[in-house]
Design a protein around this motif. Structure first.
Motif, PDB file in Angstrom:
ATOM      1  N   ILE A  21       0.926  -1.351  -0.153  1.00 23.03           N
ATOM      2  CA  ILE A  21       0.021  -0.016   0.094  1.00 23.03           C
ATOM      3  C   ILE A  21       1.056   1.146   0.076  1.00 23.03           C
ATOM      4  O   ILE A  21       0.782   2.052  -0.839  1.00 23.03           O
ATOM      5  CB  ILE A  21      -0.822  -0.186   1.380  1.00 23.03           C
ATOM      6  CG1 ILE A  21      -1.807  -1.260   0.968  1.00 23.03           C
ATOM      7  CG2 ILE A  21      -1.630   1.325   1.221  1.00 23.03           C
ATOM      8  CD1 ILE A  21      -2.961  -1.384   2.376  1.00 23.03           C
ATOM      9  N   LEU A  25       0.762   4.321  -2.637  1.00 25.03           N
ATOM     10  CA  LEU A  25       0.597   5.839  -2.427  1.00 25.03           C
ATOM     11  C   LEU A  25       1.802   6.618  -2.951  1.00 25.03           C
ATOM     12  O   LEU A  25       1.400   7.570  -3.716  1.00 25.03           O
ATOM     13  CB  LEU A  25       0.548   5.833  -0.903  1.00 25.03           C
ATOM     14  CG  LEU A  25      -0.604   5.352  -0.026  1.00 25.03           C
ATOM     15  CD1 LEU A  25      -0.366   5.513   1.299  1.00 25.03           C
ATOM     16  CD2 LEU A  25      -1.903   6.148  -0.960  1.00 25.03           C
ATOM     17  N   ILE A  28       1.390   6.946  -6.612  1.00 24.98           N
ATOM     18  CA  ILE A  28       0.324   7.909  -7.014  1.00 24.98           C
ATOM     19  C   ILE A  28       0.885   9.311  -6.930  1.00 24.98           C
ATOM     20  O   ILE A  28       0.656  10.037  -7.514  1.00 24.98           O
ATOM     21  CB  ILE A  28      -0.925   7.804  -6.056  1.00 24.98           C
ATOM     22  CG1 ILE A  28      -1.750   6.426  -6.130  1.00 24.98           C
ATOM     23  CG2 ILE A  28      -1.910   8.916  -6.440  1.00 24.98           C
ATOM     24  CD1 ILE A  28      -2.743   6.390  -5.165  1.00 24.98           C
ATOM     25  N   LEU A  61       0.880  12.691  -0.051  1.00 23.73           N
ATOM     26  CA  LEU A  61       0.483  11.249  -0.001  1.00 23.73           C
ATOM     27  C   LEU A  61       1.975  10.383   0.323  1.00 23.73           C
ATOM     28  O   LEU A  61       2.175   9.518   0.758  1.00 23.73           O
ATOM     29  CB  LEU A  61       0.013  11.142  -1.819  1.00 23.73           C
ATOM     30  CG  LEU A  61      -1.279  11.211  -1.742  1.00 23.73           C
ATOM     31  CD1 LEU A  61      -1.681  11.266  -3.169  1.00 23.73           C
ATOM     32  CD2 LEU A  61      -2.131  10.334  -1.191  1.00 23.73           C
TER      33      LEU A  61
ATOM     34  N   THR B 171      -5.044   8.898   4.919  1.00 27.46           N
ATOM     35  CA  THR B 171      -4.930   8.358   3.582  1.00 27.46           C
ATOM     36  C   THR B 171      -5.964   8.048   2.768  1.00 27.46           C
ATOM     37  O   THR B 171      -5.963   8.824   1.637  1.00 27.46           O
ATOM     38  CB  THR B 171      -4.338   6.799   3.830  1.00 27.46           C
ATOM     39  OG1 THR B 171      -3.308   6.857   4.799  1.00 27.46           O
ATOM     40  CG2 THR B 171      -3.811   6.383   2.434  1.00 27.46           C
ATOM     41  N   PHE B 174      -6.873  11.696   1.368  1.00 29.05           N
ATOM     42  CA  PHE B 174      -5.942  12.024   0.391  1.00 29.05           C
ATOM     43  C   PHE B 174      -6.062  11.303  -0.931  1.00 29.05           C
ATOM     44  O   PHE B 174      -5.937  12.014  -1.853  1.00 29.05           O
ATOM     45  CB  PHE B 174      -4.467  12.298   0.826  1.00 29.05           C
ATOM     46  CG  PHE B 174      -4.332  13.593   1.602  1.00 29.05           C
ATOM     47  CD1 PHE B 174      -3.733  14.712   0.780  1.00 29.05           C
ATOM     48  CD2 PHE B 174      -4.332  13.535   3.138  1.00 29.05           C
ATOM     49  CE1 PHE B 174      -3.349  15.718   1.536  1.00 29.05           C
ATOM     50  CE2 PHE B 174      -4.221  14.639   3.598  1.00 29.05           C
ATOM     51  CZ  PHE B 174      -3.757  15.751   2.564  1.00 29.05           C
ATOM     52  N   VAL B 175      -6.453  10.165  -0.835  1.00 25.57           N
ATOM     53  CA  VAL B 175      -6.706   9.518  -2.097  1.00 25.57           C
ATOM     54  C   VAL B 175      -7.969  10.113  -2.485  1.00 25.57           C
ATOM     55  O   VAL B 175      -7.973  10.568  -3.998  1.00 25.57           O
ATOM     56  CB  VAL B 175      -7.168   7.954  -1.865  1.00 25.57           C
ATOM     57  CG1 VAL B 175      -7.795   7.380  -3.089  1.00 25.57           C
ATOM     58  CG2 VAL B 175      -6.086   7.104  -1.432  1.00 25.57           C
ATOM     59  N   ALA B 178      -6.805  13.365  -4.367  1.00 23.86           N
ATOM     60  CA  ALA B 178      -6.185  13.162  -5.424  1.00 23.86           C
ATOM     61  C   ALA B 178      -6.818  12.770  -6.529  1.00 23.86           C
ATOM     62  O   ALA B 178      -6.966  13.503  -7.847  1.00 23.86           O
ATOM     63  CB  ALA B 178      -5.012  11.980  -5.277  1.00 23.86           C
ATOM     64  N   TYR B 432      -9.431   0.800   5.911  1.00 25.17           N
ATOM     65  CA  TYR B 432      -9.786   2.087   5.548  1.00 25.17           C
ATOM     66  C   TYR B 432     -10.965   2.431   5.492  1.00 25.17           C
ATOM     67  O   TYR B 432     -12.044   1.895   4.922  1.00 25.17           O
ATOM     68  CB  TYR B 432      -8.891   2.152   4.072  1.00 25.17           C
ATOM     69  CG  TYR B 432      -7.479   2.231   4.194  1.00 25.17           C
ATOM     70  CD1 TYR B 432      -6.738   3.459   4.394  1.00 25.17           C
ATOM     71  CD2 TYR B 432      -6.756   1.092   3.881  1.00 25.17           C
ATOM     72  CE1 TYR B 432      -5.238   3.253   4.280  1.00 25.17           C
ATOM     73  CE2 TYR B 432      -5.215   0.898   3.977  1.00 25.17           C
ATOM     74  CZ  TYR B 432      -4.760   2.022   4.179  1.00 25.17           C
ATOM     75  OH  TYR B 432      -3.227   1.920   4.139  1.00 25.17           O
TER      76      TYR B 432
END
Lengths: 163, 505, 314
Positions: A21, A25, A28, A61, B171, B174-175, B178, B432
């Motif tokens: 993971i 990240l 990305i 990120l 996380t 922020f995904v 993005a 998550y």
């Protein structure tokens, strides 16, 4: 099938999935850096241009990726339930089939296949039964939504047989 | 007072048996379509608008109001029962509502949602009738810097949906942020993160992401548990109806949700979602049962549902007083109003009082019919959960994809649905939280654009962000929401928070 | 680019075989917008006037109409029964999105409607005339903030042209893009910005109510019954029209093209269409044949020029 009692791995071992993971990240973040660097930073009268926010997100990120590595090494990630893979594959196959067949076979047939394969994923093995049930159900849904409510749902051979 | 006369007259017309029937039909149709995941109130109203054209103006206006409220409410039912929010404004409802449903308390959850929607709709519609001109002045004071401060506050409150790990919550957020960057940058027209794919130029549709993450992700996750879980959940434990304690915990949440949702809905760039986030965070802060949050706290359903409906009425404030459609739903309603000869704008209340008050009376009646329709149906809805899992989830996927195809019949949209569904599944496996992704996708572009607009108007002067009184107050509240829990913890009163953090799904 | 061709081929392969509809009209936008409304009005009038027995409207939204345009050009090639609605915004979107499919890849038939831009300020503003606004712009272009629709759209182009005509560097304009006319209107009413530019229809009710001051309109002549000069009269030599058109598929024979053109001419002259124009508040700007093609070429060249001036197209 072992119920509720799964092999508890020693917590101190680095969590490989969590490391993966972290890598995703970071990837990305890299993708954002690469794409945004091509933009011309015409900010006009504001010092925050079209690139500022994406860069900030990418840096964050990257930070989260490093944090994830730490938690993975410390084994802080929660223990995971064992996942059955087969049902997931059945359902994903159903969704993929619907996507590819939608415009060729029409809404009822494509979605009927999705219906049957999803039921298969949940353990209903008799496809010869669930497939026709699904197609008939989807056809009824199609009639209600496409004909009565004018929603644009693609028609296929089956739909054109009746309308 | 002329205002009251007009309203009474409107109510008398709307309360005729035939018109009540139209209202009931409208509410039923609206709920039936709005309940589909992916079909929000905007598409519901657009689809059903032609149905109303065949009636006389009075009847069609009433049926239209019914469709609107029905579509608004429909999304929360699937949110609560199946953890698949129909639209972005009912995401927060799923957080607590679905936990309640799994614990056999789906009945009270649906009831508090229905009654909360009614109470909020009632108060907000009356607010629309009597204080719209003042609210609209407040809404216009909100410029880019005030909106930016509001977004900062909203971001701070998102942390209340983070679950048990700050790392994983951040996380997820922020995904989402993005993903929000994808598409044409509105202020400069440049394409970001679209890699030459034309379908990505318009960005990622919030409803597609929400339906994929919740409906498809959830289905995959449940399926992957194999035979471990029970074949069906216990649909009803205890009473289907709300207990005295439920009432006592709900009513304040309804009122607070209304007070938060109505003005935010009235703001031209407010929207329904932000009100629900703020309401959820407020309830979580104020509750006497913090241990229940994350495990099915009734306030967490009551507040956001009320905020959602209050903001729906709030949207009508700029629409009727300024002719400003601020949401997709409002834009379609504007087209509908024009059909009835209503020309929204600053002169509407003066030139066309009968129609305006007729509309407001219709909204009140429709709101009432929504309650009449939905309370008896709760027993039936809860039975949904007793459908055997294979058929239930096959049906969920059928309707989830139907909603997406209906909104945009494109292979790309279905591909995104599948990809984000897998992402939602993977995120569930690794613990998550899902909601912050969707929240990031909604709030990210708003915050970025407002910040850039504010700085552009001030020609780069950062101090403007703090010098407006409203913006300053909002930023202080945001700072307090961040710092106060830290102080409390330092003073040793942190057991509650610690307990909160420990309570896991 | 590879993705794109793959996509169009994929989409083309999956296209439904067109069934016996007389015309299929593609509206390259979401339901509710201007192009969608134009397409649906065409549908109603064509059926009602007996020009076509059965007309279907299909929405293909995205990227300023360029997704719909690309799909139309590849899937409908040679199909004399397919139409697409488009407009001036599409000209800009093709350039800013670097769309590989342009208006040259379809067969433009006729311009149907048009709307002029309006320049407004809040009623409380110190700026009383277009001259005042130009003066302020010349003094400090950054201090004059303009609210309007999305970047590169008609509103943005109009501001760029105004600056250029006033002798101000168009890259220096402080244009604040909003997602739509509604949000921009709120910003103008709240005095968040100096001035606003959008279609006259967006501002009409506010101007009548006296909450906005109309400084100028962008047509070649004044709008009937509206007390405001044209930009040209106000000393800014700019004419901008946000027009909408209808185009047919590429690869048609001359006879096919003539048949479609005849149908559209019949439509534009019909009483039903004139009625639609009146209720929707659209200007009749019907222009067809070579005159339209020449005008189109002129518009494309001018738009490319101004987008380069603003710095949106390299």
């Amino acid at each position: 099938m072992t119920k509720g009692h799964h092999p508890s791995t020693p917590t101190r071992r680095p969590d490989r999935a969590a490391l993966f993971i972290a890598a995703v990240l970071a990837a990305i973040a890299g993708l954002i850096f690469w794409d945004v660097s091509r933009l011309t930073g015409t900010a006009g009268y504001s010092q925050v241009g079209p690139t500022t926010v994406p860069y900030a997100i990418a840096w964050c990120l990257l930070g989260l990726s490093i944090w994830t590595v730490f938690e993975a090494l410390r084994g802080d990630f929660p223990e995971r339930e064992r996942q059955e893979v087969a049902p997931v594959i059945w359902i994903v196959a159903g969704l993929a089939a619907q996507m590819l067949l939608l415009n060729v076979a029409g809404f009822s047939i494509a979605t009927g296949i999705l219906f049957a394969l999803t039921a298969r994923g949940f353990g209903k093995r008799r496809l010869w039964l669930s497939l026709p049930v699904g197609i008939v159900l989807c056809f009824v849904v199609w009639v209600v939504f496409a004909k009565l409510l004018q929603l644009s749902l693609p028609a296929g051979p089956l739909e054109r047989l009746f309308f | 007072m002329a205002t009251f006369d007009f309203l009474l007259q409107g109510l008398l017309v709307a309360a005729q048996p035939m018109n009540l029937l139209y209202a009931l039909i409208g509410v039923t149709l609206g709920t039936a379509v709005g309940v589909l995941p992916g079909i929000g109130p905007a598409l519901t109203v657009a689809l059903l608008l032609p149905v109303t054209y065949r009636l006389d103006p009075g009847g069609s206006l009433i049926m239209f109001a019914g469709i609107y409220y029905g579509g608004m409410y429909g999304g929360s039912t699937t949110s609560i029962l199946l953890n698949t929010p129909g639209e972005s404004a009912s995401i927060v409802t799923a957080l607590e509502g679905n936990k309640m449903a799994r614990a056999g308390r789906g009945g009270p959850a649906l009831a508090t949602a229905a009654i909360g929607s009614f109470v909020a709709g009632l108060i907000a519609t009356l607010g629309l009738a009597f204080i719209a001109p003042y609210i609209v002045k407040l809404a216009l004071v909100f410029g880019p810097r005030e909106y930016f401060a509001l977004m900062v506050l909203a971001f701070v409150t998102v942390s209340s949906a983070f679950g048990d790990s700050t790392l994983r919550g951040l996380t997820s957020l922020f995904v989402g942020l993005a993903l929000a960057v994808v598409g044409i940058d509105q202020l400069t027209g440049q394409a970001r993160l679209s890699f030459g794919v034309p379908e990505l130029l318009d960005g990622i549709e919030v409803t597609t992401l929400a339906v994929a993450m919740f409906a498809i992700g959830e289905t995959l996750f449940i399926a992957a548990q194999g035979d471990k879980g029970p074949d069906k959940v216990e649909a009803v434990r205890g009473s289907v109806w709300m207990s005295a304690a439920d009432w006592a915990r709900s009513w304040k949440a309804w009122l607070r949700g209304t007070v938060i949702g109505f003005p935010i809905g009235a703001m031209p760039a407010g929207g329904a979602e932000i009100g629900t986030f703020l309401s959820y965070a407020t309830e979580k802060r104020l509750t006497k049962h913090p241990e229940e949050f994350g495990n099915g706290a009734i306030e967490g359903v009551a507040g956001p549902e009320a905020a959602n409906n209050a903001s729906a009425a709030g949207t009508l404030v700029p629409l009727l007083t300024l002719g400003l459609p601020t949401t997709a739903t409002a834009a379609i309603m504007l087209a509908g109003f024009q059909q009835y000869g209503l020309q929204p704008g600053p002169l509407l209340f003066a030139t066309n009082p009968q129609l305006v008050w007729g509309l407001i009376a219709s909204l009140l009646i429709a709101n009432f019919m929504l309650l009449v329709l939905n309370l008896p149906l709760i027993g039936l809805w809860v039975k949904l959960l007793t459908i055997p899992k294979p058929w239930l989830y096959a049906g969920i996927l059928l309707f989830a994809t139907l909603g997406t195809i209906g909104a945009n019949p494109s292979v790309y949209e279905l591909g995104m649905l599948l990809a984000f569904g897998l992402l939602g599944y993977a995120m569930r496996v690794f613990g998550y939280p899902i909601a912050p992704v969707v929240v990031g996708l909604i709030l990210g572009p708003l915050a970025e654009q407002q910040l850039r607009r504010a700085l552009s108007i001030s020609q780069g002067d950062i101090t403007v962000l703090f010098t407006s009184p409203i913006a300053a107050v909002l930023l202080v509240i945001a700072a307090a929401a961040l710092i106060v829990p830290l102080i409390l913890r330092a003073r040793g009163r942190g057991e509650v928070l610690a307990q909160l953090a420990a309570s896991e799904d | 680019m590879k993705h794109f061709f793959l996509a169009t081929i994929l989409a083309g392969a999956m296209a439904l075989p067109a069934f016996a509809a007389d015309y299929t009209i593609i509206a390259p936008a979401n339901p509710g917008g201007g192009w969608d409304q134009t397409a649906r009005s065409l549908q109603t009038v064509m059926q009602q006037e007996g020009i076509s027995g059965n007309v279907q409207v299909q929405n293909v939204p995205g990227a300023g109409g360029t997704i719909g345009l690309a799909q139309f050009a590849s899937q409908q090639k040679g199909n004399p029964n397919a139409l697409i609605v488009g407009g001036y915004v599409m000209v800009g979107a093709i350039l800013t999105n670097k769309s590989p499919v342009t208006l040259k890849d379809v067969t433009p038939i006729a311009r149907l409607t048009g709307e002029y831009e309006a320049v407004v300020v809040p009623a409380a503003s110190e700026i009383k005339t277009m001259g005042d606004l130009v003066e302020a712009l010349k003094k400090d272009p950054g201090a004059v903030s303009w609210a309007g629709g999305s970047a590169g759209g008609t509103d943005h182009i109009a501001v760029g042209l105004i600056a250029k005509a006033a002798g101000v560097d168009p890259t220096k304009i402080n244009y604040i893009a909003y997602s739509g006319g509604g949000e921009a209107l709120a910003a103008i009413l709240g005095s968040q910005v100096t001035a606003g530019v959008s279609g006259y229809g967006e501002f009409e009710s506010q101007i009548k109510a006296g909450t906005l001051r109309l400084l100028a309109v962008s047509g070649p002549e004044r709008i009937a019954g509206v007390d405001a000069p044209t930009l040209k009269e106000a000393g800014v030599d700019v004419v901008v029209e946000n027009w909408r058109m209808v185009a047919a598929a590429p690869g048609l024979t001359d006879e096919q093209k003539a048949a479609v053109s005849a149908d559209i001419e019949k439509l534009a002259k019909s009483a039903g269409w004139q009625e639609v124009l009146k209720t929707k508040g659209w200007q009749d700007s019907y222009l067809a044949g070579d005159a339209f093609n020449a005008q189109l070429e002129k518009d494309v060249a001018a738009t490319e020029g101004v987008l380069k001036d603003i710095g949106l197209v390299k």
